[in-house]
Design an enzyme around this catalytic site. Structure first.
Site, PDB file in Angstrom:
ATOM      1  N   ASP A   8      59.159  -1.778  23.376  1.00 31.54           N
ATOM      2  CA  ASP A   8      59.860  -0.154  23.669  1.00 31.54           C
ATOM      3  C   ASP A   8      58.915   0.853  23.132  1.00 31.54           C
ATOM      4  O   ASP A   8      58.835   1.745  22.352  1.00 31.54           O
ATOM      5  CB  ASP A   8      61.136  -0.098  22.912  1.00 31.54           C
ATOM      6  CG  ASP A   8      61.586   1.702  23.752  1.00 31.54           C
ATOM      7  OD1 ASP A   8      61.558   1.724  24.679  1.00 31.54           O
ATOM      8  OD2 ASP A   8      62.613   2.125  23.075  1.00 31.54           O
ATOM      9  N   GLU A  67      58.684  -2.047  28.075  1.00 34.21           N
ATOM     10  CA  GLU A  67      58.977  -1.681  28.749  1.00 34.21           C
ATOM     11  C   GLU A  67      57.947  -0.460  29.739  1.00 34.21           C
ATOM     12  O   GLU A  67      57.628   0.166  29.309  1.00 34.21           O
ATOM     13  CB  GLU A  67      60.483  -0.122  28.517  1.00 34.21           C
ATOM     14  CG  GLU A  67      60.604   0.585  29.545  1.00 34.21           C
ATOM     15  CD  GLU A  67      62.041   0.729  28.776  1.00 34.21           C
ATOM     16  OE1 GLU A  67      62.594   1.763  29.303  1.00 34.21           O
ATOM     17  OE2 GLU A  67      62.278   0.847  27.939  1.00 34.21           O
ATOM     18  N   ASP A 139      65.648   1.744  18.741  1.00 33.58           N
ATOM     19  CA  ASP A 139      64.985   1.926  19.867  1.00 33.58           C
ATOM     20  C   ASP A 139      64.204   0.138  19.448  1.00 33.58           C
ATOM     21  O   ASP A 139      63.827  -0.170  20.195  1.00 33.58           O
ATOM     22  CB  ASP A 139      63.296   2.684  19.201  1.00 33.58           C
ATOM     23  CG  ASP A 139      64.058   4.007  19.547  1.00 33.58           C
ATOM     24  OD1 ASP A 139      63.300   4.385  20.331  1.00 33.58           O
ATOM     25  OD2 ASP A 139      63.642   4.832  18.256  1.00 33.58           O
TER      26      ASP A 139
END
Length: 174
Positions: A8, A67, A139
């Site tokens: 991420d 992502e 996160d």
């Protein structure tokens, strides 16, 4: 069996999550955050690159999932996010890892079943699916969700390929 490193990306905090996939089963291996100090962006990108390289050395993943950039309200933030993703992707490709990219909506859909799920729902489902004793930091949970999304997507593609193969063989027999 495959080991998946989920990322991420962020220019301040980059989350990571590592899982082992055996068939349709997932096992938690590790997660955390690469926290970046204030400073010039090139130095922070170097820290992301070094951190991802270190994770690859430590966990020996066979694949990495990251992502995709979403268009934020602030174009400058989106550009920095894209550069953080780039640093992570280059670290992976330099280690000959296959890199797959997923949108936030795809990740939430794969993990929660709803593309508009809240962060708390993602954390809850990651905790549940990986049988964790407590909720990971936000996160890190997002990075684990990226890895889970990749694992689910890979399994679905394998099943589809198997079904397509059976269909083709069936047609050839006729």
């Amino acid at each position: 069996m495959s080991i998946i490193l989920g990322i991420d990306p962020g220019s301040r905090i980059t989350g990571y999550g590592v899982i082992r996939q055996v068939g349709s089963k997932f096992e938690y291996l590790g997660s955390g955050c690469i926290r970046l100090p204030d400073g010039a962006l090139p130095e922070r990108l170097q820290l992301i690159y070094n951190g991802i390289t270190e994770l690859i050395t430590q966990y020996q993943p066979t694949q990495m999932a990251v992502e995709q950039v979403f268009m934020a309200r602030n174009p400058d933030s989106a550009l920095k996010l894209g550069q953080a993703r780039g640093a992570a992707i280059v670290a992976a490709t330099n280690q000959a890892l296959l890199v797959s990219e997923y949108s936030a909506r795809q990740i939430k859909q794969a993990v929660v079943g709803k593309g508009s799920a809240a962060k708390e729902q993602v954390q809850h489902m990651v905790t549940y699916l990986l049988k964790l004793p407590g909720k990971p930091q936000a996160d890190a949970a997002d990075a684990l969700a990226v890895a889970l999304c990749h694992g689910h997507t890979s399994q679905s593609l394998i099943k589809l390929a198997g079904q397509a193969s059976k269909t083709v063989r069936g047609r050839l027999r006729r």
